[in-house]
Motif scaffolding. Structure first.
Motif, short mmCIF file in Angstrom:
data_model
loop_
_atom_site.label_atom_id
_atom_site.label_comp_id
_atom_site.label_asym_id
_atom_site.label_seq_id
_atom_site.Cartn_x
_atom_site.Cartn_y
_atom_site.Cartn_z
N ARG A 223 -47.23 54.91 60.56
CA ARG A 223 -45.90 54.51 60.07
C ARG A 223 -45.29 55.59 59.18
O ARG A 223 -44.15 55.46 58.75
CB ARG A 223 -46.00 53.19 59.29
N GLY A 224 -46.04 56.67 58.91
CA GLY A 224 -45.49 57.77 58.13
C GLY A 224 -45.54 57.50 56.64
O GLY A 224 -46.32 56.67 56.15
N THR A 225 -44.69 58.20 55.91
CA THR A 225 -44.62 58.08 54.45
C THR A 225 -43.24 57.59 54.06
O THR A 225 -42.23 58.18 54.45
CB THR A 225 -44.90 59.44 53.79
N ILE A 226 -43.22 56.53 53.30
CA ILE A 226 -41.94 55.93 52.90
C ILE A 226 -41.67 56.20 51.43
O ILE A 226 -42.59 56.22 50.61
CB ILE A 226 -41.94 54.40 53.17
N THR A 227 -40.42 56.47 51.12
CA THR A 227 -39.96 56.48 49.73
C THR A 227 -39.11 55.23 49.55
O THR A 227 -38.17 55.00 50.31
CB THR A 227 -39.13 57.73 49.42
N GLY A 300 -41.22 47.37 56.88
CA GLY A 300 -40.47 46.51 57.78
C GLY A 300 -38.96 46.72 57.72
O GLY A 300 -38.23 46.23 58.58
N LEU A 301 -38.51 47.44 56.70
CA LEU A 301 -37.07 47.73 56.59
C LEU A 301 -36.69 48.79 57.62
O LEU A 301 -37.35 49.82 57.74
CB LEU A 301 -36.75 48.20 55.17
N VAL A 302 -35.62 48.55 58.35
CA VAL A 302 -35.28 49.40 59.50
C VAL A 302 -34.47 50.62 59.11
O VAL A 302 -34.68 51.71 59.65
CB VAL A 302 -34.50 48.56 60.54
N ASN A 303 -33.57 50.48 58.15
CA ASN A 303 -32.63 51.56 57.84
C ASN A 303 -32.72 51.97 56.38
O ASN A 303 -33.04 51.15 55.50
CB ASN A 303 -31.19 51.10 58.13
N ASP A 304 -32.42 53.24 56.13
CA ASP A 304 -32.33 53.71 54.75
C ASP A 304 -31.24 52.93 54.02
O ASP A 304 -30.15 52.68 54.57
CB ASP A 304 -31.98 55.20 54.71
N GLY A 305 -31.52 52.51 52.80
CA GLY A 305 -30.56 51.75 52.02
C GLY A 305 -30.70 50.25 52.17
O GLY A 305 -30.16 49.49 51.36
N GLU A 306 -31.43 49.79 53.19
CA GLU A 306 -31.64 48.36 53.40
C GLU A 306 -32.62 47.82 52.37
O GLU A 306 -33.58 48.49 52.00
CB GLU A 306 -32.17 48.15 54.82
N HIS A 318 -40.70 40.67 43.90
CA HIS A 318 -40.13 41.99 44.20
C HIS A 318 -38.94 41.86 45.14
O HIS A 318 -38.86 40.94 45.96
CB HIS A 318 -41.14 42.90 44.91
N ILE A 319 -38.06 42.83 45.02
CA ILE A 319 -37.10 43.18 46.07
C ILE A 319 -37.30 44.67 46.30
O ILE A 319 -37.27 45.46 45.35
CB ILE A 319 -35.65 42.90 45.66
N VAL A 320 -37.53 45.09 47.55
CA VAL A 320 -37.80 46.50 47.83
C VAL A 320 -36.68 47.06 48.70
O VAL A 320 -36.16 46.37 49.58
CB VAL A 320 -39.17 46.69 48.51
N LYS A 321 -36.31 48.29 48.40
CA LYS A 321 -35.26 48.98 49.17
C LYS A 321 -35.83 50.25 49.78
O LYS A 321 -36.55 51.00 49.11
CB LYS A 321 -34.08 49.35 48.26
N ARG A 322 -35.54 50.47 51.05
CA ARG A 322 -35.97 51.71 51.70
C ARG A 322 -34.99 52.83 51.36
O ARG A 322 -33.78 52.69 51.52
CB ARG A 322 -36.03 51.50 53.21
N ILE A 323 -35.54 53.94 50.87
CA ILE A 323 -34.73 55.12 50.57
C ILE A 323 -34.81 56.12 51.72
O ILE A 323 -33.80 56.60 52.22
CB ILE A 323 -35.17 55.77 49.25
N SER A 324 -36.04 56.43 52.14
CA SER A 324 -36.21 57.33 53.28
C SER A 324 -37.59 57.11 53.88
O SER A 324 -38.49 56.59 53.22
CB SER A 324 -36.06 58.80 52.85
N LEU A 325 -37.74 57.51 55.13
CA LEU A 325 -39.02 57.39 55.83
C LEU A 325 -39.29 58.70 56.55
O LEU A 325 -38.47 59.17 57.34
CB LEU A 325 -38.99 56.24 56.83
N LYS A 326 -40.46 59.32 56.24
CA LYS A 326 -40.81 60.60 56.85
C LYS A 326 -42.05 60.42 57.73
O LYS A 326 -42.99 59.73 57.34
CB LYS A 326 -41.08 61.65 55.78
N PRO A 327 -42.07 61.06 58.88
CA PRO A 327 -43.26 60.98 59.74
C PRO A 327 -44.43 61.71 59.10
O PRO A 327 -44.28 62.41 58.10
CB PRO A 327 -42.79 61.67 61.03
#
Length: 647
Positions: A223-227, A300-306, A318-327
């Protein structure tokens, strides 16, 4: 001259001084023990980038620190702390761990690193069946038959049925393991999982835990590395008005209304380490955090900013927000980290086997060609009933083989083969087979042990690291004995120090307040008017909030006036304030009480007082070490070092 070139010049000089002692010079003599210029330069150069205090980069200042370090080592040895059994056990444990990183064979290591990278690129979802078996047990027939039978049941009846019937949590384990990648399981298990196609069940295999079969349910790319950023409301609150689940839902409403995630995290998140950065966390990958729920919701968040809906973990809401996802990173980027992990992993057994072959070519090894036949002649049938003993005429002083100048004797191999007979109990076989197998085992352990024992002489990098740990551990024990424990346990001295220095320990001005926050200035103005009329929090919430809109949130507590929850221009006075603009929102503050600045009691300031008292004790103690031990500095060598560093 560029900084890079100066560092290169310094490095080359250190190498030259290390290789040629006749070009080295004594820089410092502490109580008769000499320290060479090259050693000082090595330590100075290594620590240069770690030093934040610019004054410590000055040679004279650093030499003072270096000298005091040497004085403390002298004192530790004078007190014989290096002879303490606890110290020796801890040091030997570290040495053993460090040694593993240096006992490797490069080609095999590289192959294992490449394999680990390939496996790290995928996550495996698997279930397994384990029949426990002690690693030392050799007769495995019954256990093997049991695991084979369970495998047939999994194939015919399904995993869930076998899990319900057979799992006892003691000797038989039938478990879903979820997703994992390289290094999450022991190597043999990992290999079986990655080599089994999706949907199939492996053949039985053994690990140190017993016999397994593994069923692979899914295989997916990493799933890579998520910020990500999050807002957390902890379960234990000092705010008596706050109910965690209600608060997180209030915040979620505000987010859904389009308010800033960053601003709400700064104002309301209880994870203070991330709140100041708008809730942003350090990047992480699957399996890295202690909460699977948090990871799954983040990935599980599909898009940056979601951002997610509120969810609960062991730490809070918690509420979590996806900032970026890197492979996953490239092989070259991950190679150093993977190599270090391979050397710590059970894969190291394969590396050791290759290392033995490499050492055979490096060392001068002599073999006694008559040794094996001699031992074959003295082994009798009693060996297989564990009653065999070395004969009275045993030629214990004969050499079985030699490695460089180290002779290994019949007596050493004799003790090895005596101990090994327990593994052959009731398993009679030709003496030649026993001797051949145990000879190979003894030779392998002997050559690796020889390498380990002489590693400090053969590898300078290893020697330097080991010395630093040896000295550091010794100094920790010394400081604990002479400084830290004394400061913590000397209650009379601590109280006297506090009385002499109590003006250093002051409370800042604090306020006991209730604060209402809103993203809408008009709403905040309405709150101000309602507060001024003496309306309660419940009345204000009923007037301004509803099921669809969360227009205002209340916070209550006692905080310093410079707390980041409060506006920077906050005017601390009793009563209801005006409307403040802070953290991209508007706030109205009702101050119940102002707690003035003043001196903290010893109880309130105890941690700081102990720390300061320790510093005073240490200063006096170090001065006594200067008096106890003689110190000589070679001025010519010191000037040469200064000239080198400053050019």
């Amino acid at each position: 001259m560029t900084t890079k070139f100066k560092f290169l010049l310094l490095f080359l000089l250190v190498v030259q001084l290390t290789k040629a002692q006749d070009q080295d010079a004594v820089l410092l003599t502490v109580d008769g023990e000499t320290i060479m210029t090259s050693e000082f330069l090595r330590v100075y150069n290594k620590n240069l980038d770690l030093v934040k205090d610019e004054s410590q980069k000055d040679i004279d200042s650093y030499l003072k620190l270096f000298t005091e370090y040497q004085l403390k080592l002298k004192e530790a040895k004078r007190l014989k702390l290096d002879e303490d059994p606890k110290y020796q056990r801890e040091f030997l444990s570290y040495k053993k761990q460090l040694t593993k990183n240096y006992l490797s064979e490069n080609k095999v290591t590289e192959d294992l690193v490449k394999e680990a990278y390939e496996r790290n690129s995928y996550d495996i979802n698997a279930s397994h069946v384990l029949v426990r078996l002690d690693e030392s047990v050799k007769d495995t027939t019954n256990v093997y038959d049991k695991i084979s039978s369970l495998r047939e049941r999994v194939l015919n009846e399904g995993f869930d049925k076998v899990k319900a019937d057979a799992h006892d949590g003691t000797t038989i384990f039938v478990e879903d393991l979820g997703y994992f990648s390289a290094f999450k399981m022991v190597y043999d298990f990992e290999s079986a999982a990655y080599n089994t196609p999706v949907g199939e069940v492996s053949e039985p295999f053994r690990t140190q835990f017993g016999y397994h079969v593994v069923k692979v349910n899914d295989k997916r790319p990493s799933r890579g590395t998520i910020t990500a950023a999050h807002i957390m409301v902890g379960l234990n609150q000092k705010d008596s008005l706050l109910v965690p689940e209600e608060r997180i839902n209030e915040i979620y409403k505000k987010l859904s209304q389009g308010e800033s995630f960053d601003a709400l995290a700064k104002q309301f998140s209880d994870d203070k380490s991330s709140a100041k950065n708008g809730g942003t966390l350090s990047p992480f990958k699957s399996g890295q955090l202690s909460s699977v729920k948090f990871e799954d919701d983040a990935f599980g968040l599909v898009n940056d900013g979601e951002f997610s809906e509120p969810f609960l973990t062991d730490y809070g809401w918690h509420i979590v927000k996806r900032i970026s996802l890197k492979p996953i990173k490239s092989y070259d980027e991950l190679k150093p980290t993977l190599e270090a992990r391979v050397k710590r992993d059970s894969r190291s057994k394969l590396i050791n086997q290759a290392m033995v072959e490499e050492l055979k070519g490096r060392y001068d090894i002599g073999y006694n060609e008559e040794a094996k036949s001699y031992f074959e002649s003295i082994i009798t049938d009693e060996y297989f009933s564990r009653s065999w003993r070395l004969p009275d005429s045993f030629e214990k002083d004969e050499v079985i083989f030699s490695i460089n100048q180290r002779d290994f004797t019949y007596n050493e191999f004799g003790r090895h083969i005596m101990a090994a007979q327990r593994t052959y109990a009731n398993k009679a076989r030709p003496a030649s087979e026993v001797v051949e197998k145990e000879y190979e085992s003894f030779f392998e352990s002997s050559i690796l042990k020889y390498r380990e024992d002489n590693l400090e002489m053969e590898n300078q990098e290893f020697a330097n690291i080991l010395k630093e740990y040896r000295d550091g551990l010794l100094l920790f024990d010394l400081m604990e004995k002479e400084i830290w424990n004394k400061a913590a346990k000397d209650s009379v001295g601590l109280e006297n120090y506090y009385e002499k220095n109590k003006t250093k320990y002051q409370w800042q001005e604090r306020v006991d307040f209730v604060m209402a926050s809103s993203a809408d200035e008009d709403i905040a103005t309405k709150v101000f008017k309602l507060m001024k009329r003496g309306k309660s929090q419940e009345e204000i919430e009923n007037a301004l909030n509803n099921d669809k809109e969360q227009n205002v949130i209340f916070t209550k507590g006692v905080y310093n006036t410079n707390d980041n929850r409060l506006p920077s221009d906050f005017n601390a006075k009793k009563g209801v304030s005006g409307v403040y603009n802070h953290n991209e929102a508007f706030h109205v503050i009702n101050v119940n009480e102002i707690l003035p600045a003043g001196t903290k009691s010893l109880k309130e300031a105890k941690g700081m007082v102990i720390n300061d008292y320790q510093n005073e004790i240490e200063t006096n103690w170090v001065n006594s070490l200067y008096d106890r031990f003689s110190i000589e500095v070679n001025k010519d060598a010191l000037n040469a070092v200064k000239q080198l560093i400053n050019n």
